[in-house]
Design an enzyme around this catalytic site. Structure first.
Site, PDB file in Angstrom:
ATOM      1  N   SER A 180      -4.320  27.269  -8.261  1.00 41.12           N
ATOM      2  CA  SER A 180      -4.444  27.997  -6.806  1.00 41.12           C
ATOM      3  C   SER A 180      -2.907  27.167  -6.488  1.00 41.12           C
ATOM      4  O   SER A 180      -2.167  28.250  -5.657  1.00 41.12           O
ATOM      5  CB  SER A 180      -5.348  27.592  -5.722  1.00 41.12           C
ATOM      6  N   HIS A 208      -8.564  32.849  -7.236  1.00 45.37           N
ATOM      7  CA  HIS A 208      -7.234  33.262  -7.527  1.00 45.37           C
ATOM      8  C   HIS A 208      -7.155  34.890  -8.958  1.00 45.37           C
ATOM      9  O   HIS A 208      -5.464  34.886  -8.455  1.00 45.37           O
ATOM     10  CB  HIS A 208      -5.852  32.200  -7.712  1.00 45.37           C
ATOM     11  N   LYS A 239      -9.200  37.647  -0.711  1.00 41.51           N
ATOM     12  CA  LYS A 239      -8.363  36.933  -1.655  1.00 41.51           C
ATOM     13  C   LYS A 239      -7.953  38.507  -1.904  1.00 41.51           C
ATOM     14  O   LYS A 239      -7.398  39.378  -0.686  1.00 41.51           O
ATOM     15  CB  LYS A 239      -8.045  35.881  -2.323  1.00 41.51           C
TER      16      LYS A 239
HETATM   17  C1  LIG Z   1      -9.294  30.158  -1.764  1.00 38.87           C
HETATM   18  C2  LIG Z   1     -10.184  29.554  -2.824  1.00 38.87           C
HETATM   19  C3  LIG Z   1     -11.678  29.354  -2.509  1.00 38.87           C
HETATM   20  C4  LIG Z   1     -12.507  29.605  -1.246  1.00 38.87           C
HETATM   21  O1  LIG Z   1     -12.423  30.014  -1.460  1.00 38.87           O
HETATM   22  P1  LIG Z   1     -13.141  31.828   0.291  1.00 38.87           P
HETATM   23  O2  LIG Z   1     -13.398  33.240  -0.107  1.00 38.87           O
HETATM   24  O3  LIG Z   1     -11.198  31.726   0.878  1.00 38.87           O
HETATM   25  O4  LIG Z   1     -14.009  30.280   0.740  1.00 38.87           O
HETATM   26  C5  LIG Z   1     -12.270  28.815  -3.749  1.00 38.87           C
HETATM   27  N1  LIG Z   1     -11.562  28.028  -5.003  1.00 38.87           N
HETATM   28  C6  LIG Z   1     -10.576  28.301  -4.991  1.00 38.87           C
HETATM   29  C7  LIG Z   1      -9.498  28.267  -6.338  1.00 38.87           C
HETATM   30  C8  LIG Z   1     -10.168  28.330  -4.058  1.00 38.87           C
HETATM   31  O5  LIG Z   1      -8.199  29.334  -4.302  1.00 38.87           O
END
Ligand SMILES: *Cc1c(COP(=O)(O)O)cnc(C)c1O
Length: 391
Positions: A180, A208, A239
């Site tokens: 990320s 992502h 996301k």
């Molecule tokens: C953003 C993210 C999460 C969390 O996801 P949410 O749905 O926002 O809780 C988990 N793992 C990674 C790698 C992320 O970038």
């Protein structure tokens, strides 16, 4: 009230080092531009890769579901909080991901916590990439299993870890699909091959990559043609999908197990009807409008090349996540402040989200940006970068 002086001391120290950040209130929807302090600026900090947070079909689905079913469910999934639409979404996600079954959690974060804490015992070991997301690290903290962290995307170290852990009952390799903070893609073909050689399980966190990589945004596993060879895929709906939530796509057995043992699933209330309906409409949009993903990648190439041509250090990114690495934490925040002054919202990211000395501005373009907007952003980066002596 007295009691938290010891925390204030730490906050004051952080403030001295320029590490205290105010939350930035956004006064508009999360689009290609956002309104901050009454001013419209170009948004480069959101995970809204495809612009779906404001997609008309999804908004309409959320309104209709809210009007018919209300704003909340009133219960956890396992008591009275499973509506038929929750099950329909899970069927749709399983078909989309080419897996037997799927299970939706409140967020991607709780998926990682829920699955890792449920399936690992002291007889088992988890083998984790050192740059995995905080929610994976926290999930591991909740288990009593053995742990082995391997060097970031280092397949020799992963193989050593597999050789050293042969005495455990089960071994689970866990990795982000796309990392990320750097935007590089995990070497899944090699990871899967090693897992098969050493009889280990594989879990990929596709936060992502959901909506970004693979056919119609099916994720990194599909991107590499590894459907059916990765045991657990964690996706996020928060996301690129544009709404809220996370899901696990896997075998019927794992999903049935998690319905009984996944603690966030058991002990936290289910998604509102509006959230479920918008998520469901989002999967239709991914299937019906693949041009959004093409536009995302086209924009991504444009911004990446522009930043590199200006002389910024953008690291090993292979995806629309493009970090501008400046190193010093307070410099990253100064750059962010200047960019905002010049009409670009691009947040600085520092320790503990990234390692000390690796502070950066993390940019993410979206399919919703026009080339003109991205050029304005590049001009702001040039001006701010020169003023601060970064380029
Ligand atoms: C953003 C993210 C999460 C969390 O996801 P949410 O749905 O926002 O809780 C988990 N793992 C990674 C790698 C992320 O970038």
């Amino acid at each position: 009230m007295q009691g938290f002086e010891y925390l204030q001391v730490e906050l004051d120290e952080m403030k001295e080092k320029g590490l205290v950040r105010k939350l930035v209130p956004i006064e508009s929807s999360a689009g290609a531009t956002v309104k901050i302090n009454g001013k419209e600026v170009i948004q480069l900090s959101s995970n809204n890769y495809l612009g779906l947070t404001t997609h008309p079909k999804m908004i309409k689905a959320a309104i209709q579901a809210t009007e018919e079913f209300g704003v909340g469910t009133g219960s956890v999934r396992t008591i009275a909080g499973t509506f038929s639409m929750h099950l329909a979404l899970e069927d749709k996600l399983a078909k989309f991901k080419h897996t037997e079954a799927s299970l939706v959690f409140q967020s991607g974060f709780t998926c990682n916590q829920g699955v890792l804490s449920a399936i690992l015992t002291p007889e088992d070991v988890v083998i984790s990439d050192e740059l995995n997301h905080a929610s994976i690290i926290d999930g591991i903290r909740l288990t009593k299993s053995g742990r082995r962290v391997y060097k970031h995307v280092d397949m020799e170290d992963l193989e050593r870890a597999l050789q050293e852990t042969q005495s455990y009952r089960k071994r689970l390799i866990v990795t982000d699909g796309v990392f990320s903070m750097d935007g590089n893609i995990a070497p899944l073909p090699e990871i899967v091959e090693l897992a098969e050689k050493y009889d280990a399980l594989v879990m990929v966190d596709d936060a992502h990559s959901s909506g970004v990589l693979g056919q119609n945004g099916r994720g990194s596993v599909n991107h590499f043609g590894l459907d059916g060879r990765v045991h657990i895929q964690v996706g996020t709906l928060s996301k690129a999908v544009g709404v809220l939530g996370g899901y696990i796509a896997s075998t019927r057995t794992l999903i049935d197990y998690l319905i009984h043992k996944g603690r966030p699933f058991l002990f936290s209330t289910s998604h509102s009807p509006g959230v479920v309906a918008a998520n469901s409409a989002a999967i239709d949009v991914l299937l019906e409008e693949p041009e959004l993903i093409e536009k995302l990648w086209d924009n991504s190439r444009f911004l990446k090349k522009g930043l590199a041509d200006l002389g910024f250090v953008t690291g090993p990114s292979e995806t629309p996540i493009t970090p501008v690495i400046v190193g010093d934490e307070s410099l990253a925040h100064q750059l962010s402040d200047k960019l905002l002054e010049y009409g670009v919202f691009a947040q600085g990211i520092a320790f503990p989200t990234v390692a000390r000395g690796k502070a950066r501005i993390r940019t993410i373009v979206s399919a919703a940006h026009s080339k003109e907007q991205l050029q304005v952003a590049l001009d702001a980066f040039e001006k701010a970068g020169k003023e601060l002596g970064i380029i």
